[in-house]
Design a protein around this motif. Structure first.
Motif, PDB file in Angstrom:
ATOM      1  N   PHE A  58       0.866  -1.175   0.000  1.00  0.00           N
ATOM      2  CA  PHE A  58       0.000   0.000   0.000  1.00  0.00           C
ATOM      3  C   PHE A  58       0.909   1.233   0.000  1.00  0.00           C
ATOM      4  O   PHE A  58       1.634   1.466   0.971  1.00  0.00           O
ATOM      5  CB  PHE A  58      -0.922   0.006   1.227  1.00  0.00           C
ATOM      6  N   GLU A  59       0.862   2.000  -1.079  1.00  0.00           N
ATOM      7  CA  GLU A  59       1.781   3.137  -1.248  1.00  0.00           C
ATOM      8  C   GLU A  59       1.094   4.462  -0.953  1.00  0.00           C
ATOM      9  O   GLU A  59      -0.061   4.673  -1.328  1.00  0.00           O
ATOM     10  CB  GLU A  59       2.335   3.176  -2.676  1.00  0.00           C
ATOM     11  N   GLY A  60       1.844   5.368  -0.289  1.00  0.00           N
ATOM     12  CA  GLY A  60       1.371   6.726  -0.085  1.00  0.00           C
ATOM     13  C   GLY A  60       1.769   7.607  -1.250  1.00  0.00           C
ATOM     14  O   GLY A  60       2.581   7.219  -2.096  1.00  0.00           O
ATOM     15  N   LYS A  61       1.217   8.801  -1.298  1.00  0.00           N
ATOM     16  CA  LYS A  61       1.521   9.724  -2.393  1.00  0.00           C
ATOM     17  C   LYS A  61       2.839  10.455  -2.176  1.00  0.00           C
ATOM     18  O   LYS A  61       3.438  10.972  -3.119  1.00  0.00           O
ATOM     19  CB  LYS A  61       0.375  10.729  -2.549  1.00  0.00           C
ATOM     20  N   GLU A  62       3.288  10.527  -0.925  1.00  0.00           N
ATOM     21  CA  GLU A  62       4.539  11.226  -0.621  1.00  0.00           C
ATOM     22  C   GLU A  62       5.638  10.219  -0.296  1.00  0.00           C
ATOM     23  O   GLU A  62       5.375   9.069   0.074  1.00  0.00           O
ATOM     24  CB  GLU A  62       4.337  12.153   0.590  1.00  0.00           C
ATOM     25  N   ASP A  63       6.887  10.662  -0.438  1.00  0.00           N
ATOM     26  CA  ASP A  63       8.025   9.819  -0.055  1.00  0.00           C
ATOM     27  C   ASP A  63       8.010   9.599   1.452  1.00  0.00           C
ATOM     28  O   ASP A  63       7.584  10.460   2.223  1.00  0.00           O
ATOM     29  CB  ASP A  63       9.343  10.490  -0.462  1.00  0.00           C
ATOM     30  N   GLY A  64       8.511   8.465   1.851  1.00  0.00           N
ATOM     31  CA  GLY A  64       8.568   8.161   3.276  1.00  0.00           C
ATOM     32  C   GLY A  64       9.161   6.784   3.493  1.00  0.00           C
ATOM     33  O   GLY A  64       9.607   6.122   2.545  1.00  0.00           O
ATOM     34  N   PRO A  65       9.159   6.310   4.728  1.00  0.00           N
ATOM     35  CA  PRO A  65       9.768   5.016   5.041  1.00  0.00           C
ATOM     36  C   PRO A  65       8.944   3.842   4.498  1.00  0.00           C
ATOM     37  O   PRO A  65       7.773   3.992   4.155  1.00  0.00           O
ATOM     38  CB  PRO A  65       9.793   4.997   6.576  1.00  0.00           C
ATOM     39  N   VAL A  66       9.587   2.697   4.442  1.00  0.00           N
ATOM     40  CA  VAL A  66       8.910   1.447   4.082  1.00  0.00           C
ATOM     41  C   VAL A  66       8.836   0.595   5.351  1.00  0.00           C
ATOM     42  O   VAL A  66       9.862   0.318   5.972  1.00  0.00           O
ATOM     43  CB  VAL A  66       9.683   0.679   2.985  1.00  0.00           C
ATOM     44  N   SER A  67       7.621   0.215   5.733  1.00  0.00           N
ATOM     45  CA  SER A  67       7.492  -0.662   6.898  1.00  0.00           C
ATOM     46  C   SER A  67       6.792  -1.963   6.487  1.00  0.00           C
ATOM     47  O   SER A  67       5.881  -1.955   5.654  1.00  0.00           O
ATOM     48  CB  SER A  67       6.739   0.026   8.042  1.00  0.00           C
ATOM     49  N   LEU A  68       7.224  -3.061   7.065  1.00  0.00           N
ATOM     50  CA  LEU A  68       6.722  -4.395   6.720  1.00  0.00           C
ATOM     51  C   LEU A  68       6.092  -5.030   7.953  1.00  0.00           C
ATOM     52  O   LEU A  68       6.618  -4.916   9.064  1.00  0.00           O
ATOM     53  CB  LEU A  68       7.883  -5.244   6.192  1.00  0.00           C
ATOM     54  N   TYR A  69       4.961  -5.721   7.734  1.00  0.00           N
ATOM     55  CA  TYR A  69       4.230  -6.392   8.815  1.00  0.00           C
ATOM     56  C   TYR A  69       4.060  -7.848   8.407  1.00  0.00           C
ATOM     57  O   TYR A  69       3.418  -8.136   7.393  1.00  0.00           O
ATOM     58  CB  TYR A  69       2.883  -5.700   9.055  1.00  0.00           C
ATOM     59  N   ARG A  70       4.651  -8.742   9.168  1.00  0.00           N
ATOM     60  CA  ARG A  70       4.747 -10.132   8.743  1.00  0.00           C
ATOM     61  C   ARG A  70       3.846 -11.072   9.544  1.00  0.00           C
ATOM     62  O   ARG A  70       3.707 -10.943  10.758  1.00  0.00           O
ATOM     63  CB  ARG A  70       6.192 -10.619   8.894  1.00  0.00           C
ATOM     64  N   CYS A  71       3.229 -12.016   8.839  1.00  0.00           N
ATOM     65  CA  CYS A  71       2.569 -13.152   9.475  1.00  0.00           C
ATOM     66  C   CYS A  71       3.016 -14.412   8.743  1.00  0.00           C
ATOM     67  O   CYS A  71       3.757 -14.339   7.759  1.00  0.00           O
ATOM     68  CB  CYS A  71       1.051 -12.998   9.451  1.00  0.00           C
ATOM     69  N   GLU A  72       2.569 -15.575   9.229  1.00  0.00           N
ATOM     70  CA  GLU A  72       3.072 -16.849   8.727  1.00  0.00           C
ATOM     71  C   GLU A  72       1.943 -17.652   8.073  1.00  0.00           C
ATOM     72  O   GLU A  72       0.850 -17.729   8.600  1.00  0.00           O
ATOM     73  CB  GLU A  72       3.666 -17.683   9.872  1.00  0.00           C
ATOM     74  N   LEU A  73       2.253 -18.280   6.945  1.00  0.00           N
ATOM     75  CA  LEU A  73       1.269 -19.061   6.199  1.00  0.00           C
ATOM     76  C   LEU A  73       1.137 -20.498   6.696  1.00  0.00           C
ATOM     77  O   LEU A  73       0.097 -21.125   6.497  1.00  0.00           O
ATOM     78  CB  LEU A  73       1.661 -19.128   4.710  1.00  0.00           C
ATOM     79  N   ASP A  74       2.190 -21.038   7.302  1.00  0.00           N
ATOM     80  CA  ASP A  74       2.264 -22.487   7.505  1.00  0.00           C
ATOM     81  C   ASP A  74       1.632 -22.978   8.807  1.00  0.00           C
ATOM     82  O   ASP A  74       1.587 -22.276   9.806  1.00  0.00           O
ATOM     83  CB  ASP A  74       3.711 -22.988   7.413  1.00  0.00           C
TER      84      ASP A  74
END
Length: 377
Positions: A58-74
């Motif tokens: 999900f991208e914002g219109k302005e520059d900024g940091p990249v954050s990742l939110y992880r969950c597990e499939l298995d």
């Protein structure tokens, strides 16, 4: 959280619970997640990431940091023993670790972002394969497609039984242990069991190895643990003196460096024992997990989120002994793994009667929502 949203997340969680897939085989689970996100309009969808992994950007219109939110499939190769309507329909496989609940939480964050996209930077929702074997994080990070979403921050949670329900468990620095599975092969020489002196049985060396390995941490300055989990001597043949043996053990420590030192000491110890008995020796390693290290900046974001939400928090002093392959992200970016208490009377993770408590879903979603607000506006 709106009642309809929570209802859809609970239904999704229960569907995932009924159809678990073990590490590396999460094809149908990935399809279900992809279908759930069909109406959420992420900016970008990355499929087959490190196997069956998925990333929704999900991208914002302005520059900024990249954050990742992880969950597990298995899921796990464990037969579920529960009296619930949504019990696993797959023989010998189950979600008795709560990964179904973790997926529901990240899906809830996806619903929020579809209605409230970030103003700046990028938010990445990662559904990671093969967490239980320790192979998934490495496969994702090594995948060339990961370069497009390389995060400045990475966040994850794990539900934790024995802690109060909805409590947030936090710690700076080391949070979960590094570990590795070690297999030791000892090779001697078979003979007739009537003439054991004609062969070279590894029986006594195997016994010494088992005892010595579990005592090895006594000589370490920092926390370490060796657990022998399996041993085999020869075959079931009463007319034969065994010629081969194997010992399997899990080695763990709170730091990667201490774990590696423990492995080195274990090898030297076993080589010495093998030499004493005139045996050949070799080693194999599987399920290597890096230590999970919580960065101070990422920890501050999680701590402030819990405060704003007025959630009960517990700040632990001693890292957990278990391992999480989210730890590999700690080597590449600023990470925070926090615990979400799932109840003091809740069965332990990996027990056959574990079932993720649905009342935790809004808490997990709210924690991640607060962090995204702080980072991305």
């Amino acid at each position: 959280m709106e009642k309809d949203t929570l209802k859809s997340l609970i239904e999704f969680r229960k569907t995932l619970h009924q159809f678990p897939e073990i590490s590396g085989d999460e094809k149908e689970t990935a399809k279900r997640v992809l279908n759930f996100f069909g109406d959420l309009n992420p900016t970008k969808v990355i499929q087959k990431l490190g196997g069956h992994g998925l990333a929704f950007v999900f991208e914002g219109k302005e520059d900024g940091p990249v954050s990742l939110y992880r969950c597990e499939l298995d899921g796990l190769p464990i037969k579920e023993e529960n009296n619930i309507k949504h019990i696993s329909k797959v023989p010998g496989k189950s979600h008795v670790c709560g990964h179904d609940g973790h997926m529901a939480i990240i899906s809830g964050l996806g619903i929020h972002l579809s209605k409230n996209p970030p103003l700046k930077g990028k938010v990445v929702l990662l559904f990671q394969p093969a967490e239980e074997t320790g192979a998934g994080a490495e496969a994702v990070i090594k995948d060339p497609k990961f370069k497009a979403i390389k995060p400045d921050f990475a966040f994850a949670l794990h539900n934790l039984p024995t802690f109060e329900s909805k409590q947030i468990i936090l710690k700076k620095g080391a949070f979960a242990a590094a570990s590795v599975g070690m297999t030791i092969h000892l090779k001697g020489r078979n003979s007739h069991s009537a003439h054991p002196e004609a062969g070279n049985s590894p029986a006594e060396a195997m016994a010494k190895t088992i005892v010595a390995l579990e005592r090895l941490p006594d000589a370490m300055k920092k926390f370490s643990l060796v657990t022998v989990i399996h041993a085999q001597l020869g075959e079931i043949a009463f007319g034969t003196t065994p010629g081969e043996a194997s010992v399997r053990a899990t080695l763990r420590a709170h730091e990667n460096e201490t774990r590696d030192l423990l492995v080195s000491y274990a090898e030297k110890l076993v080589i010495k024992i093998a030499k004493e008995y005139g045996l050949e020796v070799s080693f194999e390693y599987v399920e290597s997990f890096a230590a999970t290290h919580n960065d101070e900046d990422a920890w501050n974001l999680g701590n402030e989120a819990a405060k704003k939400l007025k959630l009960r928090t517990k700040h632990i002093r001693i890292p957990f002994r278990w391992s999480e392959d989210f730890g590999l992200f700690s080597s590449h970016t600023k990470t925070l793994l926090f615990g979400l208490g799932s109840g003091k009377k809740q069965p332990q993770l990996h027990e056959p009667n574990f079932d993720f408590p649905d009342e935790l879903i809004p808490v997990g979603v709210d924690m991640f929502k607060e962090i995204t607000k702080e980072l991305h506006g």
